[in-house]
Structures are given as structure tokens and as C-alpha cells.
Scaffold this motif. Sequence first.
Motif, PDB file in Angstrom:
ATOM      1  N   PHE A 128       1.870   0.269  -5.609  1.00 56.40           N
ATOM      2  CA  PHE A 128       1.575  -0.201  -4.256  1.00 56.40           C
ATOM      3  C   PHE A 128       0.740   0.826  -3.491  1.00 56.40           C
ATOM      4  CE2 PHE A 128       5.362  -2.410  -5.542  1.00 56.40           C
ATOM      5  CZ  PHE A 128       5.238  -3.668  -4.970  1.00 56.40           C
ATOM      6  N   PHE A 129       0.014   0.342  -2.505  1.00 62.82           N
ATOM      7  CA  PHE A 129      -0.565   1.226  -1.500  1.00 62.82           C
ATOM      8  C   PHE A 129      -0.509   0.496  -0.161  1.00 62.82           C
ATOM      9  CE2 PHE A 129      -4.751  -0.643  -0.600  1.00 62.82           C
ATOM     10  CZ  PHE A 129      -4.945  -1.479  -1.691  1.00 62.82           C
ATOM     11  N   GLY A 130      -0.702   1.237   0.917  1.00 60.14           N
ATOM     12  CA  GLY A 130      -0.655   0.618   2.236  1.00 60.14           C
ATOM     13  C   GLY A 130      -1.750   1.174   3.126  1.00 60.14           C
ATOM     14  N   ARG A 161       1.856   8.691 -10.486  1.00 56.17           N
ATOM     15  CA  ARG A 161       3.125   9.414 -10.275  1.00 56.17           C
ATOM     16  C   ARG A 161       4.183   8.603  -9.548  1.00 56.17           C
ATOM     17  NH1 ARG A 161      -1.030  12.302 -10.848  1.00 56.17           N
ATOM     18  NH2 ARG A 161      -0.943  14.338 -11.872  1.00 56.17           N
ATOM     19  N   GLY A 162       3.852   7.364  -9.207  1.00 57.27           N
ATOM     20  CA  GLY A 162       4.834   6.528  -8.501  1.00 57.27           C
ATOM     21  C   GLY A 162       4.975   6.881  -7.026  1.00 57.27           C
ATOM     22  N   TYR A 163       3.986   7.585  -6.462  1.00 58.53           N
ATOM     23  CA  TYR A 163       3.985   7.821  -5.017  1.00 58.53           C
ATOM     24  C   TYR A 163       3.245   6.647  -4.369  1.00 58.53           C
ATOM     25  CZ  TYR A 163       4.229  12.764  -6.674  1.00 58.53           C
ATOM     26  OH  TYR A 163       4.530  13.933  -7.317  1.00 58.53           O
ATOM     27  N   GLU A 164       3.683   6.237  -3.192  1.00 56.71           N
ATOM     28  CA  GLU A 164       2.951   5.156  -2.521  1.00 56.71           C
ATOM     29  C   GLU A 164       1.969   5.773  -1.522  1.00 56.71           C
ATOM     30  OE1 GLU A 164       5.188   1.635  -1.655  1.00 56.71           O
ATOM     31  OE2 GLU A 164       3.888   1.142   0.043  1.00 56.71           O
ATOM     32  N   LEU A 165       0.685   5.520  -1.742  1.00 55.59           N
ATOM     33  CA  LEU A 165      -0.335   6.107  -0.858  1.00 55.59           C
ATOM     34  C   LEU A 165      -0.481   5.253   0.389  1.00 55.59           C
ATOM     35  CD1 LEU A 165      -2.537   8.238  -0.361  1.00 55.59           C
ATOM     36  CD2 LEU A 165      -4.105   6.853  -1.729  1.00 55.59           C
ATOM     37  N   ARG A 166      -0.463   5.897   1.540  1.00 53.31           N
ATOM     38  CA  ARG A 166      -0.666   5.233   2.826  1.00 53.31           C
ATOM     39  C   ARG A 166      -1.938   5.784   3.444  1.00 53.31           C
ATOM     40  NH1 ARG A 166       4.069   2.475   4.806  1.00 53.31           N
ATOM     41  NH2 ARG A 166       4.481   1.334   2.923  1.00 53.31           N
ATOM     42  N   PHE A 167      -2.961   4.958   3.523  1.00 49.79           N
ATOM     43  CA  PHE A 167      -4.154   5.377   4.251  1.00 49.79           C
ATOM     44  C   PHE A 167      -3.856   5.164   5.730  1.00 49.79           C
ATOM     45  CE2 PHE A 167      -5.621   3.711   0.145  1.00 49.79           C
ATOM     46  CZ  PHE A 167      -6.314   4.813  -0.333  1.00 49.79           C
TER      47      PHE A 167
END
Length: 322
Positions: A241-243, A178-184
Motif C-alpha cells: 500500500f501507499f497513501g 520492506r512492508g513499510y507504508e509510504l505516505r506522500f
Amino acid sequence: MIVDRQGRQFRNLRISLTSACNYACTYCVPNGKRLVAAQDELSAEAMARGVAYLIEAAGIERLRITGGEPLVSPKLESFMGQVGKMGLADISLTTNGQLLARKLPLLIDAGIRRLNVSLDTLDPVAFRAIARGGDLLTVLDGMTQASAAGIKIKVNMVPLRGANLDQVMPMLDYCLERGYELRFIELMRMGHLASDSNGFLQQFVSLQQLLALIGEQYEYLQADAPVDATAVRYQIPDKGFFGVIANESVPFCRTCSRLRLSSTGWLHGCLSSSNRHYVGDLLDKPRHEALPALQRLLVRALGDKQDVAFSGGATVMKIIGG
Ligand code: SAM
């Protein structure tokens, strides 16, 4: 400008608009009680004046509105209307998303273009067990509507051993699609977890463990991030991307530029310090009286920052605002 020996200064302000929350996440609120607002919370006007004074006294450039849950606060509309005119480089908001669809027109009118939505799982049973409030589908629908309206979404997930570790890959795929950037967010030793080392270690999932899990399915590369970023950022080529906000594994204290103002008028210079500085009374004073006093307190708040690493803090995140 107020700068410390390490060259740090306050540039990012996080305001906890209210300590009330419609969730009671297990790692944040141990007693499971929802919607408890402090008796002595500041008005929207006082909080907005606080932002204006801190822009001048500390050089604040960016504002994040958080809580508690900012979308449950009756102050939201008035506060956003006032801070929207202050020329800040960026205003963003962190929410659990439960009221997102309902408040979307207000957020768009106030100029919000970026949101962080906290979501720890896509499994409705685990969702209820962790958040102890709210409804999963309502959050997902809120994110869909916000994204369709052009708002950039980051999703915050706290991975917890024994609660949602099986959700790391489903959450990552859901966000990538969905084009959301996941931040753990690595679990932090805050509130009750600061004094419960066993409870903390039983649940804690590290950056390395997350990368190992993700590496089983995807190749990833480390991506660029601003100097004072809290997250280590990665790119999965052709996917997104993810962070990871890795407080324990990759502490970011040396470049921390964050200042926090609680809903009851306390300044916090560091999440890992129990020091706090009351400014609620200064916010009723005219600028020429308030600014010198505020500057003295800001020097002390900057001195509260840890030199190297986050070591935990007794303050509950829903009071201080994450
Ligand atoms: N209600 C809003 C929300 O849910 O995003 C804003 C406040 S909440 C305290 C902000 C963030 O702090 C959430 O993403 C939550 O998961 C995170 N948080 C709370 N306690 C934490 C802890 N002990 N360790 C890591 N993250 C925590």
C-alpha cells in the motif's frame, strides 16, 4: 461531547512534546537553526495531565506524539509512562528516526506498536540538503530495527520539485520491499510558505502528479480508509500500500477530528487558523476546576476548523507538531 454543525468532534490529539529538533528541514524551518526548544515548555506531568483532561473534556481516543523531534525530549520517558496507562485506543509517534535505534527499548516498553518515520529521500546528498541535520544510514538502520521488533512503520515523504522528485519511485520500492507504508505528504502552505506563494508553487507536487509518476510503473487501486483519515490510500496488488495526504488536492477538513497541543500549552483546533487557546495554566488546576474552562476553550477551538479546505497557516510545523 462537543460537536460542530458539520458533525465534527475532536477524537485525535497530537502533542508536540518539544519544539526542539535535530533537523532543520528546508520546508519547515527557513532559518536553518536546529534544536531550539521554547523557554516555557510544559513539564511531562503537565502534558500528561493535559492528555487526561482532554480525554474527558473532548472525548479524545487516539494520541500521536510529535514535535519538534519527540525523541530528543528529556520528557519522553516520563510522559510515555504516564499516558500509557490512560486507556487510549491508540498511541503512536512521529519521528525523523535519527534516535530511533537508541530509543527503541523505551518505545517498546511504553507500548508503541506503530511509528511514522519522516524520510524525504534515499540519496545522502539530497538528505543533507533537505534535512540539514542527521544521517541517512542511521535512520534506515533505526527503521530496520524497529520493524524487526514488530513495530508497524509508515514513512512520511514530502515530495518537492527540484529537491527529491527523482526519489518518489526509489522510496516507493524501498518501502514496498520492506512492508513499510509510504505516505506522500503534499507540501503545505505552513510557516514561511504561507506567505511565499511562489516558493510554495515552485516546489509543490500534487496528488495527480504523483499518481501519474507511479502509474508509469505500477497499476494501483484505491483502497479503503477510515472516514476521518487524512490520507487517500492505494493498493498495488501483490506489492503493498501507499497513501497520499493531499491537503491541497483532496482537502479533508469536512471530516477532520484533530486537536493539537503545543509544548508550551496552546491548543490548536486547525492547522489553517492562526487562532490558538492557552490551557497551560489550567493543567495545574484540579480536575473539577479545569474541565469546565477547558470545555469552553474546546468549543472555540472546534469553531476554528475550516469548513471545506486548508488554506495555509503562519504557524511553523515544528511548533504545532505536523
Ligand atoms: N520531527 C518529527 C518528524 O520529522 O517526523 C515530527 C515533527 S515534523 C514537523 C512532522 C511532519 O511534518 C514531518 O513528516 C514533516 O515532513 C512534515 N512537515 C513539516 N512541514 C511541512 C510542510 N510545510 N508541508 C508538509 N509537511 C510538512
